[in-house]
Design a protein around this motif. Structure first.
Motif, mmCIF file in Angstrom:
data_model
loop_
_atom_site.group_PDB
_atom_site.id
_atom_site.type_symbol
_atom_site.label_atom_id
_atom_site.label_comp_id
_atom_site.label_asym_id
_atom_site.label_seq_id
_atom_site.Cartn_x
_atom_site.Cartn_y
_atom_site.Cartn_z
ATOM 1 N N ALA A 4 -34.511 45.384 -39.957
ATOM 2 C CA ALA A 4 -33.875 44.157 -40.140
ATOM 3 C C ALA A 4 -32.402 44.334 -39.689
ATOM 4 C CB ALA A 4 -34.191 43.114 -41.212
ATOM 5 N N ASN A 5 -31.955 43.498 -38.493
ATOM 6 C CA ASN A 5 -30.563 43.537 -38.594
ATOM 7 C C ASN A 5 -29.810 42.652 -39.588
ATOM 8 O OD1 ASN A 5 -30.898 45.061 -36.238
ATOM 9 N ND2 ASN A 5 -30.204 43.562 -34.640
ATOM 10 N N MET A 6 -28.691 43.221 -40.183
ATOM 11 C CA MET A 6 -28.229 42.484 -41.261
ATOM 12 C C MET A 6 -26.831 41.790 -40.591
ATOM 13 S SD MET A 6 -27.410 41.639 -44.481
ATOM 14 C CE MET A 6 -28.348 42.683 -45.675
ATOM 15 N N ILE A 7 -26.716 40.687 -40.857
ATOM 16 C CA ILE A 7 -25.280 39.843 -40.831
ATOM 17 C C ILE A 7 -24.942 39.258 -42.243
ATOM 18 C CG2 ILE A 7 -24.338 37.945 -39.674
ATOM 19 C CD1 ILE A 7 -27.670 39.131 -38.352
ATOM 20 N N SER A 40 -28.307 47.396 -36.903
ATOM 21 C CA SER A 40 -27.090 46.963 -36.792
ATOM 22 C C SER A 40 -26.504 45.871 -37.923
ATOM 23 C CB SER A 40 -26.914 45.798 -35.377
ATOM 24 O OG SER A 40 -27.356 44.572 -35.732
ATOM 25 N N ILE A 41 -25.240 46.126 -38.436
ATOM 26 C CA ILE A 41 -24.731 45.564 -39.564
ATOM 27 C C ILE A 41 -23.365 45.079 -39.203
ATOM 28 C CG2 ILE A 41 -23.639 45.744 -41.797
ATOM 29 C CD1 ILE A 41 -25.357 48.524 -41.947
ATOM 30 N N MET A 51 -26.351 38.663 -34.149
ATOM 31 C CA MET A 51 -27.677 38.952 -34.374
ATOM 32 C C MET A 51 -27.913 40.133 -33.753
ATOM 33 S SD MET A 51 -29.735 35.519 -34.321
ATOM 34 C CE MET A 51 -31.550 36.226 -34.612
ATOM 35 N N GLN A 52 -27.375 40.388 -32.370
ATOM 36 C CA GLN A 52 -27.404 41.517 -31.257
ATOM 37 C C GLN A 52 -26.276 41.925 -30.703
ATOM 38 O OE1 GLN A 52 -30.571 39.580 -29.175
ATOM 39 N NE2 GLN A 52 -32.145 40.802 -29.975
ATOM 40 N N PRO A 53 -25.108 42.467 -31.750
ATOM 41 C CA PRO A 53 -23.998 42.716 -31.180
ATOM 42 C C PRO A 53 -23.825 44.071 -30.381
ATOM 43 C CG PRO A 53 -24.349 43.539 -33.331
ATOM 44 C CD PRO A 53 -25.529 42.783 -33.060
ATOM 45 N N ARG A 84 -14.384 38.413 -29.986
ATOM 46 C CA ARG A 84 -14.498 37.795 -28.456
ATOM 47 C C ARG A 84 -15.347 39.012 -27.759
ATOM 48 N NH1 ARG A 84 -9.171 34.602 -28.625
ATOM 49 N NH2 ARG A 84 -9.692 32.568 -28.120
ATOM 50 N N GLU A 85 -14.649 39.950 -27.992
ATOM 51 C CA GLU A 85 -15.174 41.355 -27.238
ATOM 52 C C GLU A 85 -16.354 41.754 -27.513
ATOM 53 O OE1 GLU A 85 -12.127 44.310 -27.514
ATOM 54 O OE2 GLU A 85 -10.706 43.107 -26.136
ATOM 55 N N VAL A 86 -16.758 41.856 -28.790
ATOM 56 C CA VAL A 86 -18.023 42.537 -29.194
ATOM 57 C C VAL A 86 -19.195 41.312 -29.457
ATOM 58 C CG1 VAL A 86 -19.013 44.095 -30.915
ATOM 59 C CG2 VAL A 86 -16.656 44.359 -30.302
ATOM 60 N N LEU A 87 -18.759 40.216 -29.829
ATOM 61 C CA LEU A 87 -19.809 39.362 -30.304
ATOM 62 C C LEU A 87 -19.994 38.177 -28.987
ATOM 63 C CD1 LEU A 87 -19.228 38.696 -34.029
ATOM 64 C CD2 LEU A 87 -20.878 40.275 -32.836
ATOM 65 N N GLY A 88 -19.074 38.092 -28.152
ATOM 66 C CA GLY A 88 -19.139 37.266 -27.152
ATOM 67 C C GLY A 88 -18.827 35.759 -27.699
#
Length: 335
Positions: free
Chosen positions: A132-135, A182-183, A246-248, A304-308
């Motif tokens: 599971a992706n962790m945020i 992804s974390i 969630m999907q960086p 901005r660059e990585v997560l949009g």
């Protein structure tokens, strides 16, 4: 507004601290925008327990979840049997970890580290086993009195809360090297918006000033409040950042603010305009000089660059959007 186009049908999402301010907003975001996802909320909810400073140990409140149709679990993230039950009986695809001791004035260092750091490690292990992706919620408190703009890598926490969040970030970086999920850690700056009332005295000054004005009281500010600047960020943009995390493009620690510092005087002036009041501001000496941040401003370049991520709300628009809820809370909970 939907922040991702991905289909979350048959995906299962765990939100810890889901009866709190940010967690409950996330729960309703998914319910409203991704109704085919299964959302599980975990929260310790409030009891009468307090810290030595008199503040409640948990701010989670059922009223933040009225209208939520997903599953609700009452439990403490320090309970290893509970975490084992979650691991065995569920299969999570995403974990939003908002649960924490978030009171920056709490003096119980042992409980702060146990809850914010050690329990987080247990949840990371669960996330890995579930793929599971962790945020998770980090904090601008990691920066302490670091100069503006605050950038990841320039941390200097001034209290155990900030230290605990930096420890979470350091732990996350170690896990990022070793695991395939992804974390993403999100360093929230000064958040305000619907759902914060049950944080009591730790609710934002936007809400507190709003209620002072509605009560007909002169707003009380520290002297030179036009020079005390913070990066105030509206809850809608916090939700946006979480969902986009969630999907960086890559795992990492990212600031979540507006990138623009505003003053406490700005807050009062905008509220007075929106509420139609013209009360006289009272200025009192600032007892926190020397231990008080006078300027915070998030560097959100990598966010901005990585997560949009792109903040949508300037303060004027955010308070205008929020003022109806400020009035509702005042009528139903304060008067």
């Amino acid at each position: 507004m939907r922040y991702i186009e991905n289909d979350l049908k048959d995906k299962t999402i765990l939100i810890t601290g889901g009866a709190g301010f940010i967690g409950s907003n996330l729960a309703f975001y998914f319910q409203n925008n991704h109704p085919d996802a299964k959302v599980v909320v975990l929260d310790s909810f409030r009891s009468g327990e307090t810290f030595s400073n008199g503040n409640l140990k948990s701010f989670g409140h059922f009223k933040n979840l009225i209208g939520f149709r997903g599953e609700v679990i009452s439990g403490d993230i320090n309970d290893k049997e509970l975490l084992l039950d979650l691991e065995i009986n569920y299969k999570f695809d995403y974990i939003f970890h908002e649960a924490a001791i978030s009171d920056t004035t709490a003096l119980e260092q042992d409980l702060m580290i146990k809850t914010n750091v050690n329990a987080y490690k247990d949840l990371l292990e669960l996330a890995i086993r579930h793929d599971a992706n962790m945020i998770y919620a980090s904090s601008a408190a990691t920066y302490g009195n670091a100069e503006s703009p605050q950038r990841v890598g320039r941390e200097a926490p001034q209290n155990v809360y900030g230290f605990s969040k930096l420890s979470m970030d350091n732990l996350s970086r170690e896990y990022m090297k070793e695991c395939d999920i992804s974390i993403v850690g999100l360093r929230y700056f000064n958040v305000y918006g619907a759902g914060e009332y049950f944080k009591n005295t730790t609710a934002s000054m936007v809400l507190q000033f709003g209620h002072q004005l509605l009560a007909g009281k002169n707003p009380r500010l520290f002297e030179d409040s036009d020079k005390i600047l913070r990066d105030f960020i509206y809850i809608e943009d916090i939700v946006q950042a979480n969902v986009k995390a969630m999907q960086p493009k890559e795992s990492g620690i990212y600031n979540v603010g507006t990138g623009k510092a505003r003053s406490f005087q700005d807050i009062v002036d905008i509220l007075q305009r929106e509420l139609g009041t013209s009360l006289i501001c009272e200025y009192i000496p600032n007892p926190f000089i020397g231990s008080y941040q006078f300027h915070t401003e998030a560097d959100i370049t990598t966010t901005r660059e990585v997560l949009g991520y792109e903040p949508r709300f300037v303060m004027e628009e955010a308070i205008k959007s929020y003022v109806g809820e400020i009035k509702r809370i005042y009528d139903e909970e304060v008067k």
